[in-house]
Enzyme design. Structure first.
Site: not given
Length: 659
Positions: A26, A120-122
């Site tokens: 994202d 890997v999303s925040a």
């Protein structure tokens, strides 16, 4: 900073996002109302612009510790509840990011794992989603696009020991990484291990219908953008009690609520930019769904649970006063009596699920395995006149296996299963690549230590044998107490009151091979079976063991042998064994022995490989009843395809979201 410079910077990140359409990625939308390719900047108030500049500076800062990162998330408003804060503290992001990206782990930005093919999303997105879902203890949680496993782990802390946390991803590498990360954290963090229950990972596309997932969850997180027309498929994963889903949809993060009465509502939470979920074609989804159901039926071919610990306790009796509690029990009352036994691990044969060695008692009726009537006979899988001893290591005098050992129709069919078998190598285990091994291994979320093994009930424990099992040309020493507890037929004779009730000799069926009888006695003593190769000789041995299990009334052994024979159909063809040639023979065998699980597996195989089996002599020799079993399997297969087509084709749009 000039607004146009900031716009160029964000546009660069957006282009980087669009390089991949991976599941776990994202990038926050700093400007509302932008299209998929551009930012659509209009006039920006100066205070809003300064706020965005400060937010981006904080996000790109590298924090020294995980606690500092969590403090930042609290200040930003993303981390709103203490339970989520605890979960993210117990599951620090650096534990889930590969070493090559360690310098990015404590930033509030996505991390692109190029080597693994996903992002890997925040952390602020993880915090936002977990807070929105309001996960409670005991919930069943699903993470779609689980990636590195960090959200699966955090959710496992939130659902606690009574809940479950499942991660699915269509990338094999992501599933392996997520599982490895969670196992490593469980091994290094006592707090995490104590706080969590069952955790599992599966390689699966969420849009492929699956009985393993449908209606099983209370909370669902989706880590990539879902098309609006596919949201209805996600709601089918929610259980009958209702639940919540958080998923990116286009450029919005949505909270989807499914009420217990089935009413669905949506609410937009915040603008976001995620990559798209991988959407399979309808044809692929249907095919995979049907194959998945076929695999599920194979996993359900499971023997009855083991009663070995109970049987051992009955044979050996309670410990003497003042002596330690027996290792096959897990509790002791104050008076020294033996409590509920701890079940030993089952024999390493395919039975699906988590194994068959947990609890249960004897079932002398054999209903649990479907073997309601004794088989009329068993024989070698080779033509009449070959050495029926079957397995290597038989002593002289075992003798050939005459035709009476198996119905002639079955014997003729099994003779075509493969070339004459060569003696198998010494040693080897059930888990070796060339032997009957557990085909359907599943990750067990529990991390409890296995129970202590129950000692084998042999001469080393019980002393010299006091009875014998005899056949044509052979005899095997046994203990009457063991055989009474383990065999319904032996127990029935002992309690019959007849003149031979206490006889120390029990006769096996005519021409039973000594090797099969030895395997049967070994099972009675230890609840286990040695491995056998995937060839005609090995299957002949299993068929003989199966016959003895039915004759003596050992329902669990019937189930183990049935599952192993069914597993042979999943093996690739080799010079020693061809499952295509074996399938009609196994169908005839299952029909004659009244083994519905094996019959279903063999009939399914004949349907899916019909062009290969239809011309074989074994297929032509099937009875009308056995041919009808294949017809029924074909009709069921058509019904499954129709049901999968209907489900995949259902793309009902949900009600429009509110803000």
């Amino acid at each position: 900073m000039d607004p146009r410079d900031l716009a160029d910077d964000v546009a660069m990140h957006e282009e980087e996002d669009e390089v991949s359409s991976d599941d776990d990625q994202d990038a926050p939308a700093l400007f509302a109302g932008r299209g998929p390719r551009g930012l659509g900047l209009g006039p920006v108030p100066i205070h809003a612009f300064l706020q965005m500049v400060a937010q981006r500076r904080d996000q790109e800062a590298t924090f020294a510790t995980n606690d500092q990162l969590l403090t930042h998330l609290r200040k930003s408003g993303a981390l709103k509840t203490e339970d989520v804060a605890r979960a993210m503290r117990v599951c620090p992001r650096p534990a889930f990011v590969p070493e090559a990206h360690a310098h990015e782990a404590l930033r509030d930005t996505p991390v692109h794992l190029r080597a693994h093919g996903f992002n890997v999303s925040a952390p602020h997105m993880h915090a936002t989603c977990l807070c929105a879902l309001k996960i409670q203890a005991g919930h069943r949680f699903l993470d779609v696009g689980s990636g590195c496993g960090v959200l699966v782990a955090a959710a496992a802390v939130l659902v606690g020991p009574t809940g479950t946390s499942v991660g699915i991803d269509c990338k094999e590498g992501a599933v392996q990484l997520g599982r490895a990360n969670v196992e490593a954290l469980a091994g290094s963090s006592r707090e995490f291990a104590a706080a969590t229950g069952a955790i599992s990972f599966q390689e699966h596309n969420v849009f492929v219908p699956s009985h393993d997932l449908r209606g099983k969850f209370d909370r669902i997180h989706v880590g990539a953008a879902c098309p609006p027309r596919r949201l209805a498929a996600l709601t089918k994963l929610i259980g009958p009690q209702g639940g919540m889903i958080v998923s990116p949809v286009n450029s919005e993060l949505r909270l989807i609520t499914v009420a217990a009465d089935g009413v669905v509502s949506q609410k937009n939470l915040t603008p976001v930019r995620y990559s798209d979920l991988v959407i399979p074609s309808d044809c692929d989804a249907v095919e995979e769904a049907v194959e998945g159901e076929r695999a599920l039926r194979a996993r359900q071919l499971c023997p009855p649970p083991s009663s070995f610990a109970e049987d051992a306790a009955a044979v050996l009796g309670p410990p003497a006063p003042g002596s330690p509690v027996s290792p096959w029990s897990n509790s002791s009352d104050s008076d020294g009596s033996v409590g509920t036994p701890t079940m030993a691990r089952s024999a390493p044969l395919p039975c699906g699920g988590r194994g068959g060695g947990s609890g249960g008692s004897r079932d002398g009726s054999l209903k649990a395995s479907g073997a309601a009537r004794p088989w009329r006979g068993v024989a070698s899988w080779r033509s009449s006149g070959t050495d029926g001893g079957g397995m290597d290591g038989e002593e002289e005098g075992s003798g050939p296996c005459p035709s009476a050992w198996m119905p002639s129709s079955v014997r003729r069919l099994l003779s075509a299963c493969g070339p004459p078998a060569t003696p198998r190598a010494e040693g080897g285990s059930m888990g070796s690549a060339s032997s009957m091994s557990s085909t359907w291994a599943m990750m067990d979320g529990g991390r409890e230590a296995p129970p202590p093994p129950v000692p084998a009930l042999d001469a080393s424990v019980l002393g010299p044998p006091d009875a014998e099992l005899v056949g044509q040309g052979w005899s095997l020493p046994v203990h009457q107490a063991v055989m009474r507890e383990r065999c319904e037929a032996w127990r029935a004779r002992a309690s019959s009151g007849m003149s031979d009730a206490g006889a120390a000799v029990f006769t096996a069926p005519d021409s039973a091979p000594r090797a099969a009888a030895a395997a049967f006695v070994q099972y009675c003593q230890s609840d286990s079976l040695d491995s056998v190769p995937f060839d005609a000789q090995g299957l002949n041995h299993l068929a003989a063991v199966l016959h003895l299990a039915i004759f003596f009334g050992c329902s669990r052994l019937v189930g183990l042998a049935e599952a192993a024979l069914a597993a042979s159909l999943q093996q690739p063809a080799s010079s020693d064994f061809d499952p295509v040639e074996a399938a009609p023979a196994l169908l005839a065998l299952a029909d004659d022995c009244n083994l519905p699980g094996l019959a279903s597996a063999a009939a399914d195989f004949c349907v899916t490989h019909h062009a290969q089996v239809v011309g074989l002599p074994g297929y032509q020799g099937l009875t009308r009843r056995q041919a009808d079993l294949i017809t029924q399997a074909a009709c069921a297969e058509v019904a499954r395809y129709k049901a999968a087509l209907q489900e995949v084709g259902d793309q009902t749009r949900l009600p429009e979201p509110t803000r």
